[in-house]
Design a protein around this motif. Structure first.
Motif, PDB file in Angstrom:
ATOM      1  N   GLN A 177      -7.828  -3.429  -2.568  1.00  0.00           N
ATOM      2  CA  GLN A 177      -8.296  -2.249  -2.146  1.00  0.00           C
ATOM      3  C   GLN A 177      -8.043  -0.512  -2.563  1.00  0.00           C
ATOM      4  N   ALA A 178      -7.152  -1.026  -3.590  1.00  0.00           N
ATOM      5  CA  ALA A 178      -6.014   0.980  -3.678  1.00  0.00           C
ATOM      6  C   ALA A 178      -7.580   1.284  -4.362  1.00  0.00           C
ATOM      7  N   SER A 195       1.166  -0.946  -0.076  1.00  0.00           N
ATOM      8  CA  SER A 195       0.353   0.010  -0.197  1.00  0.00           C
ATOM      9  C   SER A 195       0.310   1.370   0.178  1.00  0.00           C
ATOM     10  N   GLU A 224      -6.009   7.779   2.759  1.00  0.00           N
ATOM     11  CA  GLU A 224      -4.875   7.564   0.967  1.00  0.00           C
ATOM     12  C   GLU A 224      -5.995   7.854   0.202  1.00  0.00           C
ATOM     13  N   ASP A 277      -9.216   8.169  -7.203  1.00  0.00           N
ATOM     14  CA  ASP A 277      -9.167   9.722  -7.364  1.00  0.00           C
ATOM     15  C   ASP A 277      -7.525  10.333  -7.783  1.00  0.00           C
ATOM     16  N   GLU A 307     -12.996   3.569  -2.288  1.00  0.00           N
ATOM     17  CA  GLU A 307     -12.689   3.847  -0.305  1.00  0.00           C
ATOM     18  C   GLU A 307     -11.456   4.542  -0.546  1.00  0.00           C
ATOM     19  N   GLY A 308     -10.658   3.270  -0.911  1.00  0.00           N
ATOM     20  CA  GLY A 308      -9.177   3.286  -0.920  1.00  0.00           C
ATOM     21  C   GLY A 308      -8.977   2.450   0.354  1.00  0.00           C
ATOM     22  N   PHE A 309      -7.951   3.163   0.932  1.00  0.00           N
ATOM     23  CA  PHE A 309      -7.650   3.582   2.076  1.00  0.00           C
ATOM     24  C   PHE A 309      -7.479   4.533   3.227  1.00  0.00           C
ATOM     25  N   SER A 327      -7.685   6.864  -3.235  1.00  0.00           N
ATOM     26  CA  SER A 327      -7.698   6.126  -4.150  1.00  0.00           C
ATOM     27  C   SER A 327      -6.745   6.342  -4.921  1.00  0.00           C
ATOM     28  N   THR A 367      -9.867   0.354  -5.022  1.00  0.00           N
ATOM     29  CA  THR A 367     -11.345   0.410  -4.809  1.00  0.00           C
ATOM     30  C   THR A 367     -12.040   2.238  -5.030  1.00  0.00           C
TER      31      THR A 367
END
Length: 261
Positions: free
Chosen positions: A71-72, A34, A81, A86, A76-78, A83, A74
């Motif tokens: 997850q990066a 990540s 952070e 974004d 929502e990202g982390f 995403s 998605t």
């Protein structure tokens, strides 16, 4: 001594501060990567004492690193952070700056003043493969599975892996590995030059210790000069490399004789 332990990265040095060990510490997620982990890896490079001669990179658990945490990608990202979605909406300059920051986690392993060794077991996929390629040397367990999956996902390898991969295996093989996303197992990795050594998993740590001891047996300045000569050899003509050898040897002879340049 532990110098760093955060965001899935732990940095320790031995009592003499000549060997550093950087460990990926999230085995439950197969050491998925990540942006926070990349920042921690960059910080580990900054915190290395100047006395360190060998840096060992390893991953806890069954896998070295299964690559980027999905997850990066998605919305929502982390937590805390942006995403990757974004980031993609930002300007070219902003996106370039973000990727350049991520790459810093992968660049310091080839510093001339040390030799880095990746101890790789299990999965080394995508960003995991590129992190192993960032090191000078790779010792692999017989269960290793290298793969460059970015192209298969509509992306490109962008974490510094394309240069060392092509240097090690050549353009055609590098293209085939990246374009197909296939696994490269231990025997093939050793044959292609991706792995310096491939050993049974139970012998991985001991083999890395033996290799570290062998590297430490050489005088530091001679090893630094040799690494610099070899690292830049492909950028020079034959005659330029001969001249570089002469200059490096002159420095070593003067140093051994106690004569200042």
């Amino acid at each position: 001594m532990t110098l760093l332990d955060q965001d899935g990265v732990r940095l320790t040095v031995d009592d003499e501060a000549v060997v550093a060990t950087v460990t990926l510490t999230n085995p439950a997620k197969r050491n998925a990567q990540s942006p926070a982990l990349w920042r921690a890896l960059t910080e580990a490079g900054r915190l290395l004492p100047g006395s360190v001669r060998v840096a060992v990179l390893r991953g806890e658990g069954k896998s070295f690193s299964a690559g980027l945490d999905r997850q990066a990608f998605t919305p929502e990202g982390f937590d805390g952070e942006p995403s990757f979605l974004d980031l993609a909406r930002g300007s070219d300059a902003e996106l370039d700056a973000a990727i350049a920051e991520y790459q810093q986690a992968f660049t310091w392993w080839r510093r001339t003043d040390l030799v880095s060794i990746a101890a790789v077991q299990g999965h080394a996929i995508g960003a995991g493969f590129q992190l192993a390629l960032a090191c000078d040397l790779r010792v692999c367990a017989d269960d290793v599975q290298f793969a460059m999956r970015e192209t298969s996902l509509g992306l490109v390898p962008d974490l510094t892996g394309t240069h060392p991969l092509t240097a090690l295996v050549g353009y055609a093989r590098a293209l085939e590995i990246c374009a197909t996303g296939r696994f490269v197992h231990a025997a093939e990795a050793e044959r292609l030059g991706l792995a310096n050594l491939a050993v049974p998993a139970a012998e991985l740590d001991a083999t890395v210790r033996d290799l570290t001891a062998a590297l430490l047996a050489a005088p530091r300045d001679a090893l630094i000069e040799t690494k610099a000569l070899l690292r830049e050899a492909h950028t020079r003509t034959y005659e330029e490399q001969l001249a570089a050898e002469r200059a490096a040897q002159a420095r070593r002879l003067r140093d051994l004789a106690g004569i200042a340049d």
